[in-house]
Motif scaffolding. Structure first.
Motif, PDB file in Angstrom:
ATOM      1  N   UNK B 271       0.782  -1.238   0.000  1.00  0.00           N
ATOM      2  CA  UNK B 271       0.000   0.000   0.000  1.00  0.00           C
ATOM      3  C   UNK B 271       0.815   1.290   0.000  1.00  0.00           C
ATOM      4  N   UNK B 272       1.861   1.343  -0.798  1.00  0.00           N
ATOM      5  CA  UNK B 272       2.617   2.590  -0.915  1.00  0.00           C
ATOM      6  C   UNK B 272       1.828   3.550  -1.810  1.00  0.00           C
ATOM      7  N   UNK B 273       1.677   4.767  -1.361  1.00  0.00           N
ATOM      8  CA  UNK B 273       0.945   5.760  -2.149  1.00  0.00           C
ATOM      9  C   UNK B 273       1.875   6.773  -2.792  1.00  0.00           C
ATOM     10  N   UNK B 274       3.059   6.924  -2.230  1.00  0.00           N
ATOM     11  CA  UNK B 274       4.015   7.880  -2.797  1.00  0.00           C
ATOM     12  C   UNK B 274       5.432   7.348  -2.570  1.00  0.00           C
ATOM     13  N   UNK B 275       6.234   7.381  -3.595  1.00  0.00           N
ATOM     14  CA  UNK B 275       7.588   6.808  -3.506  1.00  0.00           C
ATOM     15  C   UNK B 275       8.551   7.836  -2.898  1.00  0.00           C
ATOM     16  N   UNK B 276       8.290   8.212  -1.684  1.00  0.00           N
ATOM     17  CA  UNK B 276       9.180   9.125  -0.964  1.00  0.00           C
ATOM     18  C   UNK B 276       8.892   8.995   0.523  1.00  0.00           C
ATOM     19  N   UNK B 280       4.588   7.251   4.958  1.00  0.00           N
ATOM     20  CA  UNK B 280       5.150   6.455   6.058  1.00  0.00           C
ATOM     21  C   UNK B 280       5.375   4.998   5.686  1.00  0.00           C
ATOM     22  N   UNK B 281       4.592   4.471   4.751  1.00  0.00           N
ATOM     23  CA  UNK B 281       4.809   3.073   4.349  1.00  0.00           C
ATOM     24  C   UNK B 281       6.082   2.970   3.529  1.00  0.00           C
ATOM     25  N   UNK B 282       6.283   3.891   2.596  1.00  0.00           N
ATOM     26  CA  UNK B 282       7.531   3.883   1.842  1.00  0.00           C
ATOM     27  C   UNK B 282       8.717   4.095   2.784  1.00  0.00           C
ATOM     28  N   UNK B 283       8.528   4.969   3.758  1.00  0.00           N
ATOM     29  CA  UNK B 283       9.620   5.256   4.702  1.00  0.00           C
ATOM     30  C   UNK B 283      10.058   4.001   5.449  1.00  0.00           C
ATOM     31  N   UNK B 284       9.161   3.052   5.613  1.00  0.00           N
ATOM     32  CA  UNK B 284       9.538   1.804   6.295  1.00  0.00           C
ATOM     33  C   UNK B 284      10.666   1.092   5.555  1.00  0.00           C
ATOM     34  N   UNK B 285      10.687   1.217   4.226  1.00  0.00           N
ATOM     35  CA  UNK B 285      11.675   0.464   3.439  1.00  0.00           C
ATOM     36  C   UNK B 285      13.095   0.950   3.695  1.00  0.00           C
ATOM     37  N   UNK B 286      13.230   2.102   4.309  1.00  0.00           N
ATOM     38  CA  UNK B 286      14.576   2.606   4.600  1.00  0.00           C
ATOM     39  C   UNK B 286      15.162   1.937   5.838  1.00  0.00           C
ATOM     40  N   UNK B 287      14.341   1.264   6.610  1.00  0.00           N
ATOM     41  CA  UNK B 287      14.816   0.623   7.838  1.00  0.00           C
ATOM     42  C   UNK B 287      14.552  -0.889   7.822  1.00  0.00           C
ATOM     43  N   UNK B 288      13.495  -1.283   7.131  1.00  0.00           N
ATOM     44  CA  UNK B 288      13.071  -2.686   7.165  1.00  0.00           C
ATOM     45  C   UNK B 288      13.243  -3.326   5.777  1.00  0.00           C
ATOM     46  N   UNK B 289      13.385  -4.641   5.791  1.00  0.00           N
ATOM     47  CA  UNK B 289      13.513  -5.391   4.538  1.00  0.00           C
ATOM     48  C   UNK B 289      12.201  -5.316   3.751  1.00  0.00           C
TER      49      UNK B 289
END
Lengths: 315, 309
Positions: B271-276, B280-289
């Motif tokens: 459920x990513x709505x914006x690639x930045x 907050x969901x996209x932001x998770x990818x900066x810390x989590x696999x």
């Protein structure tokens, strides 16, 4: 020192506050200076309670009481002028609408002084207590004398739920009317009967009981025996006690010194007309001509002779 | 960055759950299933999750009309939220409050208000009560950058400070008020300076890192024990679900999402709505696999879908 209206009310409040646990009394200058002209003098907190002077932020202070309530703590907000309650109308209406659905066990009372003493000028002359109650659908109680002070404060100053209580600045230095135990309130505490009569029924609204008591005495000298009631409650659903009395006397006199265009007293008049309870209805209220905005004495007077004459006529 | 621990993965799961729940509610809004006005908070999931994680058992959270995300973060099920939107007795608030006043006192949410700035002043009483009951609670109150235009924001800071009340004022700053940008309507307000005027600590959160947010808020919350008094937390965020509104004779106007359905937002397993990091969901990818996040999202979706029926 002789007993005054305000010292009597202060004594009743102090006694109740001192024995009430988990209660926050608050407001501007309630422990400083004149202590709201004596209203809050010498307040001492009860167990686990606080008495605090606050900032001048009426909107927030009205909301504060509801926040206390939600956490099971009771509050009394003492307000120097009922005009300031205007700042808090949003909370009176909207916040109370949420809190009332939760059936709170805590108590919240906003007790304000109705500045009905005149000479204030175009502002600070609000005398529309019932309008606040109507808009918020919250009960209010006007204190006019020694006896209804005890009734209102004993029953309602600290009780589950939220209400407004108003006191009259005009009466502060007066010796309070005392009915020697004759005052009898209805179960809701919204209507009080002070005297029984056979020829007329006088009902006083807002802070007009002193005028009503004067009229009661004057009519007696004209050999008109009148019952005397006041309606400390601002929202009254049950007029049965008054209508029963009017049914006997067939003559109703309504006194109302408020400035509202939608008066509680008008509901009694309507109820009496619908019930066909009265042959004669006499109303004394502030007229449009009384709406003078320049500083003035702002008195509410009742012409007893005129009322007596009207009572002599059939409707 | 160290590998996330179990508690951090729980935060990530909550962000995903709050997002997916809102997207499912949005599908209901598109189908006009609810009569009550609904204000989604897509893009606000990190702060809601972090506030919830920082709250202690006796703490209270006072909210605005945009409260779905906090209610979800505090443990309300999607089924209970949808039931509330349908005004059913199984709803979060027993079907008595609808959306804008949704409360859950047992979960520490005693009050939500649809009136701008209203919950701020109520928070003064909630916080003051803790000095009477001595329950050790801290009061969190959420507001927006629009509501700080109300006098109650300033009155509330003054009261919290004057009486050294344990309160954390969270300002969700999305730069918009309804359909206008802040700079289209008023002068800038420097929230840090506002806090300084009341000698209140100020913290700014940005980037939607839910783990960092939760650590900061927990530290602030725990600091209330030794030194009560309000803290102002400004959170930079974007309310996602923005739309383009047709304009007669001109190009469509871009506006931020305010309420109702987000018609251009679609439901997806990831459920990513914006690639930045505005998302907050996209932001998770900066810390989590990312692969594990996507698996987690699919698992949550399988749990949530049946709750919509």
């Amino acid at each position: 020192m002789s007993l005054t209206y305000i010292s009597h009310i202060n004594a009743l409040i102090r006694a109740r506050v001192e024995r009430t646990p988990k209660l926050v009394c608050y407001g501007q200058n309630i422990t400083a200076g004149s202590c709201l002209s004596g209203l809050t003098r010498d307040l001492k907190p009860g167990p686990d309670s606080r008495v605090i002077n606050t900032q001048n932020s009426e909107y927030t202070l009205i909301g504060l009481g509801f926040g206390l309530m939600m956490r099971g703590v009771s509050g009394i907000y003492f307000m120097k002028q009922q005009d300031f309650l205007l700042f808090g109308l949003d909370h009176l209406v909207n916040t109370w609408n949420v809190v009332r659905t939760l059936n709170p066990s805590a108590s919240y009372t906003a007790l304000s002084i109705v500045v009905d003493s005149g000479y204030e000028g175009p502002q600070s002359r609000l005398n529309n207590f019932a309008d606040f109650c109507s808009m918020a659908r919250v009960q209010g109680y006007a204190i006019t004398n020694h006896d209804d002070a005890a009734i209102v404060l004993d029953r309602h100053l600290v009780a589950p739920g939220f209400r407004l209580i108003g006191v009259s600045q005009r009466l502060f230095r007066e010796t309070p009317l005392h009915f020697d135990g004759a005052a009898a309130a209805d179960p809701a505490g919204t209507v009080v009967r002070y005297a029984g009569g056979t020829d007329a029924t006088i009902v006083c609204f807002n802070f007009s009981l002193p005028q009503g008591a004067g009229l009661h005495r004057a009519l007696a000298t004209s050999r008109i025996s009148a019952s005397l009631f006041s309606a400390p409650g601002m929202l009254i659903d049950d007029w049965s006690a008054i209508l029963a009395d009017v049914g006997r006397t067939r003559r109703l006199v309504i006194l109302d010194d408020s400035r509202s265009s939608h008066k509680t007293s008008q509901q009694l008049e309507l109820a009496a007309r619908r019930a066909g309870a009265a042959d004669t209805i006499v109303v004394r209220e502030r007229s449009a001509a009384d709406q003078v905005f320049a500083p003035n004495a702002d008195t509410f007077t009742v012409d007893a002779a005129g009322v007596a004459r009207e009572l002599g006529r059939k409707a | 960055m160290a590998r996330p621990n179990e508690a951090e993965w729980a935060l990530a799961a909550d962000v995903l759950r709050v997002r997916l729940s809102q997207l499912l509610i949005n599908e209901g809004l598109k189908r006009r299933e609810f009569k009550v006005p609904v204000h989604l908070a897509l893009g606000h999931e990190a702060i809601a999750t972090a506030v919830s994680a920082a709250m202690g058992t006796p703490d209270a959270l006072c909210l605005t009309h945009r409260n779905l995300h906090y209610n979800l973060a505090r443990g309300s099920s999607l089924a209970a939220e949808i039931a509330e939107l349908r005004l059913e007795t199984s709803g979060v608030s027993g079907g008595a409050m609808g959306c804008m006043n949704m409360i859950n006192p047992k979960a520490g949410i005693p009050y939500s208000s649809s009136i701008l700035g209203n919950c701020l002043s109520v928070s003064t009483g909630v916080a003051l009560a803790s000095t009477v009951t001595r329950d050790g609670s801290v009061t969190f109150v959420a507001t927006g950058d629009g509501a700080i235009e109300e006098g109650s924001f300033w009155e509330t800071l003054e009261f919290h400070k004057s009486f050294a009340l344990p309160a954390i004022v969270v300002v969700e700053n999305n730069g918009w008020a309804m359909w206008t940008k802040i700079d289209e309507r008023r002068c800038p307000i420097d929230i840090a300076s506002a806090a300084k005027a009341f000698d209140a600590p100020y913290v700014r959160l940005a980037g939607n890192d839910v783990v960092a947010y939760a650590e900061t808020l927990s530290r602030l919350r725990d600091g209330m024990t030794g030194k009560p008094g309000p803290v102002v937390v400004e959170v930079a965020l974007s309310t996602l679900g923005d739309i383009h509104v047709p304009v007669a004779g001109g190009a469509p106007r871009y506006v931020n999402y305010h309420h109702g359905p987000a018609p251009e937002t679609t439901l997806a397993d990831w459920p990513v709505l914006r690639e930045s990091d505005a998302d907050p969901v996209f932001a998770l990818t900066q810390r989590f696999d990312r692969d594990r996040l996507q698996a987690l999202a699919r698992s949550l979706r399988a749990e949530l879908d049946p709750q919509c029926r």
